[in-house]
Design a protein around this motif. Structure first.
Motif, PDB file in Angstrom:
ATOM      1  N   UNK A   1       0.808  -1.221   0.000  1.00 38.86           N
ATOM      2  CA  UNK A   1       0.000   0.000   0.000  1.00 38.86           C
ATOM      3  C   UNK A   1       0.841   1.269   0.000  1.00 38.86           C
ATOM      4  N   UNK A   2       2.078   1.161   0.470  1.00 40.20           N
ATOM      5  CA  UNK A   2       2.993   2.307   0.496  1.00 40.20           C
ATOM      6  C   UNK A   2       4.312   1.839  -0.120  1.00 40.20           C
ATOM      7  N   UNK A   3       4.497   2.237  -1.379  1.00 36.93           N
ATOM      8  CA  UNK A   3       5.558   1.669  -2.212  1.00 36.93           C
ATOM      9  C   UNK A   3       6.512   2.764  -2.663  1.00 36.93           C
ATOM     10  N   UNK A   4       7.811   2.469  -2.633  1.00 37.76           N
ATOM     11  CA  UNK A   4       8.770   3.366  -3.266  1.00 37.76           C
ATOM     12  C   UNK A   4       9.501   2.604  -4.370  1.00 37.76           C
ATOM     13  N   UNK A   5       9.808   3.334  -5.437  1.00 37.00           N
ATOM     14  CA  UNK A   5      10.508   2.784  -6.592  1.00 37.00           C
ATOM     15  C   UNK A   5      11.760   3.636  -6.778  1.00 37.00           C
ATOM     16  N   UNK A   6      12.921   2.997  -6.650  1.00 37.43           N
ATOM     17  CA  UNK A   6      14.193   3.709  -6.690  1.00 37.43           C
ATOM     18  C   UNK A   6      15.157   3.016  -7.643  1.00 37.43           C
ATOM     19  N   UNK A   7      16.261   3.697  -7.958  1.00 32.84           N
ATOM     20  CA  UNK A   7      17.279   3.132  -8.825  1.00 32.84           C
ATOM     21  C   UNK A   7      17.840   4.191  -9.751  1.00 32.84           C
ATOM     22  N   UNK A   8      18.757   3.784 -10.573  1.00 27.43           N
ATOM     23  CA  UNK A   8      19.451   4.701 -11.471  1.00 27.43           C
ATOM     24  C   UNK A   8      18.486   5.329 -12.475  1.00 27.43           C
ATOM     25  N   UNK A   9      18.687   6.615 -12.782  1.00 31.49           N
ATOM     26  CA  UNK A   9      17.893   7.221 -13.861  1.00 31.49           C
ATOM     27  C   UNK A   9      18.057   6.423 -15.154  1.00 31.49           C
TER      28      UNK A   9
END
Length: 162
Positions: free
Chosen positions: A2-10
């Motif tokens: 329900x509370x998601x973050x999406x991260x990583x290299x551009x």
């Protein structure tokens, strides 16, 4: 989830994945680049950015797309799921080049060329950003589901599993 973050290299495909995930989960999607950048290529103040981010995170459901290391510990403290894109630099550079000249919903302007500083940021990401991100992910509180994608195919397979 329900509370998601999406991260990583551009250029890795974070925003495309986040859009697909939002469509599957019916969660509101927020792009940090849209909060930080203005259409005239200036930025909001840190205070304004932080206020907007806090307002989003006060909600019970969200997907937040973007790195912004300064605020990553805060987001990690509120999320229940992290999707980390750890792709080869060449894949990220290729992804960034492919979006030149295309309008994007995750950025308030259209890129017309590969900015040399941005290209260098992508090239340096594994040495300057990734170790910090990995350290933060290793110290996530218990119960946070951390998934690392090493290719866009892995991310697509995950989305297809819904």
């Amino acid at each position: 989830m329900k509370r998601v973050i999406v991260i990583g290299c551009p250029g890795a495909g974070k925003s495309s994945f986040a859009r697909k995930l939002a469509g599957k989960l019916h969660l509101p999607l927020h792009y940090l680049d849209m909060i930080w950048h203005r259409p005239d290529k200036t930025n909001v103040s840190r205070e304004e950015f932080d206020q907007s981010l806090h307002k989003i995170m006060d909600g019970e459901e969200w997907i937040i797309d973007g790195n912004y290391l300064r605020t990553l510990p805060l987001r990690l403290g509120r999320c229940d799921t992290v999707f980390m894109f750890d792709l080869p630099v060449e894949d990220c550079l290729s992804g960034a080049r492919q979006r030149i000249g295309k309008p994007r919903e995750d950025m308030p302007w259209m890129e017309t060329e590969m900015d040399p500083e941005f290209q260098q940021w992508i090239q340096d990401f594994p040495d300057t950003q990734l170790p910090i991100i990995n350290e933060l992910l290793a110290s996530c509180r218990e119960g946070v589901d951390v998934r690392i994608f090493r290719s866009r195919d892995e991310a697509d397979t995950f989305i297809a599993s819904f």
